[in-house]
Scaffold this motif. Structure first.
Motif, PDB file in Angstrom:
ATOM      1  N   LEU A 439       5.723  -6.341  21.282  1.00 59.25           N
ATOM      2  CA  LEU A 439       4.415  -8.268  21.775  1.00 59.25           C
ATOM      3  C   LEU A 439       2.639  -7.544  21.266  1.00 59.25           C
ATOM      4  N   GLU A 440       2.471  -6.078  21.014  1.00 56.06           N
ATOM      5  CA  GLU A 440       2.361  -5.775  19.898  1.00 56.06           C
ATOM      6  C   GLU A 440       1.287  -6.368  19.020  1.00 56.06           C
ATOM      7  N   GLU A 441      -0.419  -6.863  19.276  1.00 52.97           N
ATOM      8  CA  GLU A 441      -0.757  -6.981  17.517  1.00 52.97           C
ATOM      9  C   GLU A 441       0.049  -6.250  16.377  1.00 52.97           C
ATOM     10  N   ALA A 442       0.087  -6.933  15.162  1.00 49.83           N
ATOM     11  CA  ALA A 442       1.027  -6.359  14.700  1.00 49.83           C
ATOM     12  C   ALA A 442      -0.063  -6.247  13.055  1.00 49.83           C
ATOM     13  N   GLN A 443       0.295  -5.245  12.675  1.00 50.01           N
ATOM     14  CA  GLN A 443      -0.509  -5.276  11.069  1.00 50.01           C
ATOM     15  C   GLN A 443       0.085  -4.344   9.702  1.00 50.01           C
ATOM     16  N   VAL A 444       0.693  -5.260   8.712  1.00 50.60           N
ATOM     17  CA  VAL A 444       1.713  -4.363   7.642  1.00 50.60           C
ATOM     18  C   VAL A 444       0.863  -3.448   6.522  1.00 50.60           C
ATOM     19  N   LEU A 445       1.010  -1.751   6.407  1.00 50.55           N
ATOM     20  CA  LEU A 445       0.784  -1.512   5.752  1.00 50.55           C
ATOM     21  C   LEU A 445       1.314  -0.865   4.534  1.00 50.55           C
ATOM     22  N   TYR A 446       0.873  -0.959   2.990  1.00 51.88           N
ATOM     23  CA  TYR A 446       1.287  -0.212   2.345  1.00 51.88           C
ATOM     24  C   TYR A 446       1.090   0.523   1.154  1.00 51.88           C
ATOM     25  N   LEU A 447       1.597   0.778   0.498  1.00 51.14           N
ATOM     26  CA  LEU A 447       0.631   1.507  -0.867  1.00 51.14           C
ATOM     27  C   LEU A 447       0.765   0.462  -2.066  1.00 51.14           C
ATOM     28  N   GLN A 448      -0.761   0.526  -2.922  1.00 48.46           N
ATOM     29  CA  GLN A 448      -1.481  -0.296  -3.682  1.00 48.46           C
ATOM     30  C   GLN A 448      -2.173   0.864  -4.665  1.00 48.46           C
ATOM     31  N   GLY A 449      -1.688   1.058  -5.627  1.00 48.72           N
ATOM     32  CA  GLY A 449      -2.386   2.292  -6.137  1.00 48.72           C
ATOM     33  C   GLY A 449      -2.337   3.265  -5.806  1.00 48.72           C
ATOM     34  N   GLY A 450      -1.555   4.229  -5.074  1.00 46.97           N
ATOM     35  CA  GLY A 450      -1.340   4.702  -4.429  1.00 46.97           C
ATOM     36  C   GLY A 450      -1.982   5.278  -3.114  1.00 46.97           C
ATOM     37  N   ALA A 451      -2.842   3.771  -2.556  1.00 50.58           N
ATOM     38  CA  ALA A 451      -3.366   3.933  -1.817  1.00 50.58           C
ATOM     39  C   ALA A 451      -3.104   3.192  -0.077  1.00 50.58           C
ATOM     40  N   VAL A 452      -3.455   3.325   0.821  1.00 52.00           N
ATOM     41  CA  VAL A 452      -2.722   3.141   1.715  1.00 52.00           C
ATOM     42  C   VAL A 452      -3.501   1.496   1.724  1.00 52.00           C
ATOM     43  N   CYS A 453      -3.080   0.401   1.559  1.00 55.32           N
ATOM     44  CA  CYS A 453      -3.395  -0.909   2.238  1.00 55.32           C
ATOM     45  C   CYS A 453      -2.503  -1.778   3.079  1.00 55.32           C
ATOM     46  N   ALA A 454      -3.867  -2.651   3.844  1.00 54.56           N
ATOM     47  CA  ALA A 454      -3.539  -3.170   4.995  1.00 54.56           C
ATOM     48  C   ALA A 454      -3.288  -4.921   4.231  1.00 54.56           C
ATOM     49  N   ALA A 455      -2.196  -5.047   4.245  1.00 58.09           N
ATOM     50  CA  ALA A 455      -2.088  -6.518   4.174  1.00 58.09           C
ATOM     51  C   ALA A 455      -2.342  -7.079   4.421  1.00 58.09           C
ATOM     52  N   HIS A 456      -2.535  -8.525   3.915  1.00 56.63           N
ATOM     53  CA  HIS A 456      -2.920  -9.396   4.751  1.00 56.63           C
ATOM     54  C   HIS A 456      -1.913 -10.871   5.715  1.00 56.63           C
ATOM     55  N   GLN A 457      -2.112 -11.494   6.954  1.00 47.88           N
ATOM     56  CA  GLN A 457      -0.958 -12.345   7.156  1.00 47.88           C
ATOM     57  C   GLN A 457      -1.337 -13.348   7.926  1.00 47.88           C
TER      58      GLN A 457
END
Length: 457
Positions: A439-457
């Protein structure tokens, strides 16, 4: 006899022959499915809720097509004719090989490299197995993964000419370095089988023989290091006709050609916790008072011949055909060993069918950068893991091929299995989290160019 009379008699004989399949349904036993066939169910005038069934005419047509009298005999005769005269298979799922060998057509994509997995899918498979390894180790168990080779991978000399394989390695060879990087314990059955001169797969079946299963058992045994367990492959054995091949039965449903079935002279001492219907059962439980330890094995049809050998090695064993893998069975059984066996042609399952287990929590220092990939995320309480909700989604955009996927829910960060259903160009992920966390607000994280990034939703 006049020509007209002869013509009338011929026409009458023809009409009677045409009526045999339909009228025969009234007096002959009902046709049964052969091998992997699924026959149409009896038509119904009403639906489950009592309403008129608008599809009843189509259901009648389908039922009649699958159940007319002498259907299997006619299919067998036609297949034998096409094989003898034209050297082609009347069943699209079966490929005619050399020297009377049969092959499962589906595995030709692997052989020809025409359905190769993407590098991202291979990473998803390896990372998912690594997460399962972590989960098992957290419960004091060891996880071992092995792959049953495709028949064509071991015996390509019996294939007909199906084309020249595209350049590149087999998916399993591309997967192995990733398994090593991810710390997955892998047992190589390809080397074990290629080291034998005798054919250890049935000629008319898609699977290994009983001796092949014994060899696979011994290869697993060499790394499991079980006290008191003994190899089988080098033991004495007897052979007698008794095996009806699955490919043969698909092609010739009323045929009777049998291959030798192997019986080892050393008897099994395990017993079943509850009676089984067949080796195809979704769950088989065994016990052996002469052994210790508990095994949980996720297996496919190659486990049909393999499971008795492993059942002999453990005080208790549970063999599951569940897909996706239900890891709550580890908690239920308290197993100290987990074995996952999967046939080569189904390696993609690891990238598509995310296993069912609580997502591990992770910690991240710093603030992630704003990425350019977008994410979609859906939540469902599918009931497959009590007290947990299933989150599944996909990333679209530039994501590193070796990027884990994380989902931040409130103050807690979870790592997802990089597996699931996704469209072209999407990176799937799946995770199970506590119901309140979903039920919590979600944020998806991943690696882009080796750096941790937050995705747009």
């Amino acid at each position: 006899m006049k020509l007209k009379t002869k013509a009338n008699l011929a026409m009458a004989a023809f009409l009677c022959a045409c009526l045999v399949p339909s009228l025969g349904m009234l007096v002959l036993p009902e046709e049964q499915a052969a091998a992997n066939q699924t026959l149409a169910q009896s038509p119904s005038l009403t639906t489950a809720d009592g309403k008129w069934n608008g599809n009843v005419l189509q259901e009648i047509t389908d039922y009649t097509a699958d159940h007319f009298a002498l259907r299997q005999e006619m299919i067998t005769a036609n297949a034998a004719l096409e094989a003898a005269v034209f050297r082609v298979s009347a069943e699209e799922k079966v490929t005619l090989g050399r020297d009377g060998w049969l092959f499962y057509t589906e595995m030709l994509d692997d052989y020809l490299h025409t359905g190769a997995l993407t590098q991202r899918q291979l990473y998803g498979a390896a990372r998912t197995l690594a997460l399962l390894t972590e989960y098992a180790e957290g419960r004091g168990a060891r996880l071992v993964f092995t792959v049953a080779p495709n028949k064509a991978s071991l015996y390509p000399e019996y294939l007909p000419y199906v084309g020249r394989p595209l350049e590149g390695e087999d998916d399993i060879d591309r997967l192995l370095p990733l398994l090593e990087q991810q710390g997955v314990d892998y047992v190589d059955l390809f080397a074990a089988f290629r080291g034998q001169d005798e054919a250890l797969y049935y000629r008319l079946d898609s699977h290994w023989t009983v001796r092949g299963a014994a060899l696979a058992h011994d290869a697993l045994l060499s790394v499991l290091d079980l006290e008191g367990a003994e190899p089988f492959f080098t033991g004495s054995w007897r052979a007698a006709p008794g095996h009806l091949g699955d490919l043969y039965e698909m092609l010739y449903p009323t045929g009777g050609e049998l291959e030798d079935e192997i019986t080892f002279d050393r008897p099994f001492t395990f017993s079943y916790v509850r009676p089984i219907r067949s080796a195809e059962d979704q769950r088989i439980e065994t016990e052996n008072p002469n052994r210790t330890g508990t095994l949980l094995m996720f297996r496919d049809s190659f486990g049909n011949n393999l499971y008795p050998f492993l059942a002999e090695d453990y005080g208790r064993a549970v063999f599951s055909r569940a897909m996706p893998y239900q890891m709550s069975l580890l908690d239920e059984t308290g197993a100290d060993t987990v074995v996952i066996e999967l046939v080569e042609r189904n390696l993609s399952y690891l990238a598509v069918h995310a296993p069912i287990f609580p997502a591990p929590e992770r910690w991240l220092s710093g603030t992630p950068a704003e990425g350019t990939a977008s994410a979609r995320l859906t939540v469902a309480d599918d009931g497959l893991l009590e007290g947990y909700a299933r989150l599944e989604g996909a990333l679209t955009g530039p994501v590193d091929e070796d990027s884990p996927v994380y989902v931040q829910l409130g103050e807690t960060l979870y790592e997802a299995s990089p597996a699931g259903q996704a469209g072209e160009g999407e990176v799937p992920f799946t995770l199970y989290v506590p119901l309140d966390a979903a039920l919590e607000e979600a944020q998806v994280l991943y690696l882009q160019g080796g750096a941790v990034c937050a995705a747009h939703q």
